[in-house]
Scaffold this active site. Structure first.
Site, PDB file in Angstrom:
ATOM      1  N   LYS A  54       0.839  -1.208   0.000  1.00 32.60           N
ATOM      2  CA  LYS A  54       0.000   0.000   0.000  1.00 32.60           C
ATOM      3  C   LYS A  54       0.867   1.248   0.000  1.00 32.60           C
ATOM      4  O   LYS A  54       0.570   2.212  -0.702  1.00 32.60           O
ATOM      5  CB  LYS A  54      -0.927  -0.011   1.231  1.00 32.60           C
ATOM      6  N   GLN A  98      -5.096  -1.731   9.302  1.00 31.65           N
ATOM      7  CA  GLN A  98      -4.951  -3.038   8.666  1.00 31.65           C
ATOM      8  C   GLN A  98      -5.561  -4.134   9.538  1.00 31.65           C
ATOM      9  O   GLN A  98      -5.298  -4.211  10.741  1.00 31.65           O
ATOM     10  CB  GLN A  98      -3.454  -3.320   8.416  1.00 31.65           C
ATOM     11  N   ASP A 121     -11.717   2.533   3.719  1.00 34.82           N
ATOM     12  CA  ASP A 121     -12.026   1.101   3.681  1.00 34.82           C
ATOM     13  C   ASP A 121     -13.533   0.856   3.539  1.00 34.82           C
ATOM     14  O   ASP A 121     -13.950  -0.247   3.190  1.00 34.82           O
ATOM     15  CB  ASP A 121     -11.586   0.447   5.006  1.00 34.82           C
TER      16      ASP A 121
HETATM   17  N1  LIG Z   1      -8.165  -2.678   6.568  1.00 32.57           N
HETATM   18  C1  LIG Z   1      -8.159  -3.690   5.691  1.00 32.57           C
HETATM   19  N2  LIG Z   1      -7.618  -4.866   6.037  1.00 32.57           N
HETATM   20  C2  LIG Z   1      -7.635  -5.883   5.124  1.00 32.57           C
HETATM   21  C3  LIG Z   1      -8.166  -5.701   3.821  1.00 32.57           C
HETATM   22  C4  LIG Z   1      -8.733  -4.460   3.501  1.00 32.57           C
HETATM   23  O1  LIG Z   1      -9.279  -4.229   2.379  1.00 32.57           O
HETATM   24  N3  LIG Z   1      -8.703  -3.471   4.456  1.00 32.57           N
HETATM   25  N4  LIG Z   1      -8.067  -6.719   2.875  1.00 32.57           N
HETATM   26  C5  LIG Z   1      -7.234  -7.869   3.131  1.00 32.57           C
HETATM   27  C6  LIG Z   1      -5.787  -7.743   2.783  1.00 32.57           C
HETATM   28  N5  LIG Z   1      -5.453  -6.886   1.634  1.00 32.57           N
HETATM   29  C7  LIG Z   1      -5.381  -5.560   1.847  1.00 32.57           C
HETATM   30  O2  LIG Z   1      -5.317  -5.079   2.915  1.00 32.57           O
HETATM   31  C8  LIG Z   1      -4.990  -7.437   0.397  1.00 32.57           C
HETATM   32  C9  LIG Z   1      -5.095  -8.789   0.130  1.00 32.57           C
HETATM   33  C10 LIG Z   1      -4.573  -9.319  -1.063  1.00 32.57           C
HETATM   34  C11 LIG Z   1      -3.960  -8.503  -1.991  1.00 32.57           C
HETATM   35  C12 LIG Z   1      -3.323  -9.052  -3.227  1.00 32.57           C
HETATM   36  O3  LIG Z   1      -2.942  -8.309  -4.101  1.00 32.57           O
HETATM   37  N6  LIG Z   1      -3.155 -10.372  -3.320  1.00 32.57           N
HETATM   38  C13 LIG Z   1      -2.402 -11.006  -4.384  1.00 32.57           C
HETATM   39  C14 LIG Z   1      -1.613 -12.154  -3.824  1.00 32.57           C
HETATM   40  C15 LIG Z   1      -0.612 -11.697  -2.795  1.00 32.57           C
HETATM   41  C16 LIG Z   1       0.229 -12.819  -2.233  1.00 32.57           C
HETATM   42  O4  LIG Z   1       1.061 -13.327  -2.966  1.00 32.57           O
HETATM   43  O5  LIG Z   1       0.061 -13.129  -1.041  1.00 32.57           O
HETATM   44  C17 LIG Z   1      -3.352 -11.556  -5.455  1.00 32.57           C
HETATM   45  O6  LIG Z   1      -4.456 -11.987  -5.098  1.00 32.57           O
HETATM   46  O7  LIG Z   1      -2.954 -11.533  -6.611  1.00 32.57           O
HETATM   47  C18 LIG Z   1      -3.861  -7.164  -1.738  1.00 32.57           C
HETATM   48  C19 LIG Z   1      -4.385  -6.639  -0.556  1.00 32.57           C
HETATM   49  C20 LIG Z   1      -7.280  -8.232   4.609  1.00 32.57           C
HETATM   50  N7  LIG Z   1      -7.088  -7.088   5.444  1.00 32.57           N
END
Ligand SMILES: Nc1nc2c(c(=O)[nH]1)N[C@@H](CN(C=O)c1ccc(C(=O)N[C@@H](CCC(=O)O)C(=O)O)cc1)CN2
Length: 298
Positions: A54, A98, A121
């Protein structure tokens, strides 16, 4: 014919680029950059990776990134005091705590402390309520990203049958609301749904957000359905490797032979989450400065 792959990574990259251009316009108009504050409590490895991503994405999109790290044993009063400071800071347009938080902290209380106008969020009850009654507010990033992918692919969703598997406040419920607002006929399924395969089989659109690796099987799907897989599950590492493979909530290989289109994991919905977060932060900045949003773009 194999299902088309919905390339969320490419879509997210374009969205981030567009937001970056508009953030530069915002800076010209407002005399300051849009600002996003991210709070991380503890050292959860996945959360650390997301927070780092982020920060990088925020800076790359011409915005100010404020990162705040608290130790895993930080008390709730300390965290709430930090949120209060960020609420009052005019350089901060968006605040994100987070998740998940360490178990001794009350997530709902912390989210409730964030000013709804900085809640990029979209988790605050005020924003959940605004979404429920059709008022403009902030919509959670993951479901909004899913909607962008769906409308890009299908256009008008009116009258389509949509099944959302999972009823979390973060994905399932807002996703269902967005689909309903787009005039789809929506069913929310969950762990106690009877005959889940039968329910899923009537769906033109399936959104899987249960957090159970490859639970949705190919034979559950209606032929030519559009499948959005929100799950990010890490399988145990194979012998001789140090990291397990990431899979979604859908049996991707099987589904490819039945669906019309499907998001992969990784590279589907996940990257949209951060791109939409940047978009929401820029919207917050325009609103905070009472400036008109750029023409049709966001
Ligand atoms: N306050 C928040 N906490 C969490 C959120 C949120 O939206 N707000 N979402 C998730 C975690 N998350 C962002 O925070 C998030 C999850 C996954 C990805 C992502 O790009 N994933 C990749 C794979 C990454 C890997 O290799 O592990 C993909 O799917 O291609 C980005 C952001 C929980 N917490």
């Amino acid at each position: 014919m194999a299902a088309q792959v919905i390339d969320g990574k490419a879509f997210a990259a374009k969205l981030r680029e567009r937001v970056g251009r508009q953030a530069a316009q915002f800076e010209q108009a407002a005399g300051r950059k849009a600002g996003l504050a991210v709070v991380l409590v503890g050292e959860d490895p996945a959360s650390q990776v997301y927070v780092r991503s982020k920060h990088k994405a925020t800076v790359a999109a011409n915005m100010e990134s404020f990162e705040h790290r608290l130790p895993a044993d930080a008390g709730e009063a300390e965290l709430l005091a930090l949120v209060e400071r960020l609420n009052a800071d005019p350089a901060v347009d968006g605040i994100l705590v987070q998740l998940p938080l360490p178990g001794h902290l009350d997530e709902q209380a912390v989210i409730a402390a964030i000013s709804p106008d900085k809640d990029v969020d979209g988790f605050h009850v005020t924003n959940a309520g605004r979404l429920a009654v059709g008022q403009s507010g902030f919509v959670p990033c993951t479901p909004l990203g899913c909607m962008m992918l769906l409308t890009d692919r299908l256009g008008d969703l009116s009258g389509l049958e949509a099944v959302v598997i999972g009823r979390s406040n973060i994905v399932g419920k807002p996703m269902a609301q967005l689909l309903l607002d787009a005039n789809a006929t929506v069913t929310i399924a969950h762990s106690r749904t009877k005959d889940l395969p039968v329910v899923v089989r009537r769906a033109d659109i399936v959104v899987a957000a249960v957090g159970r690796a490859e639970m949705v099987k190919a034979e559950w799907l209606k032929p030519q359905a559009t499948v959005i897989d929100v799950g990010i599950n890490r399988l145990p590492a194979e012998p001789g490797t140090d990291k397990g493979r990431l899979v979604g909530d859908v049996d991707y290989a099987g589904a490819q032979g039945v669906a019309a289109a499907i998001t992969p994991v990784p590279g589907g919905v996940g990257p949209m989450t951060i791109a939409v977060l940047l978009r929401n932060t820029l919207v917050a900045a325009y609103r905070n400065e009472a400036l008109d949003l750029p023409e049709g773009a966001l």
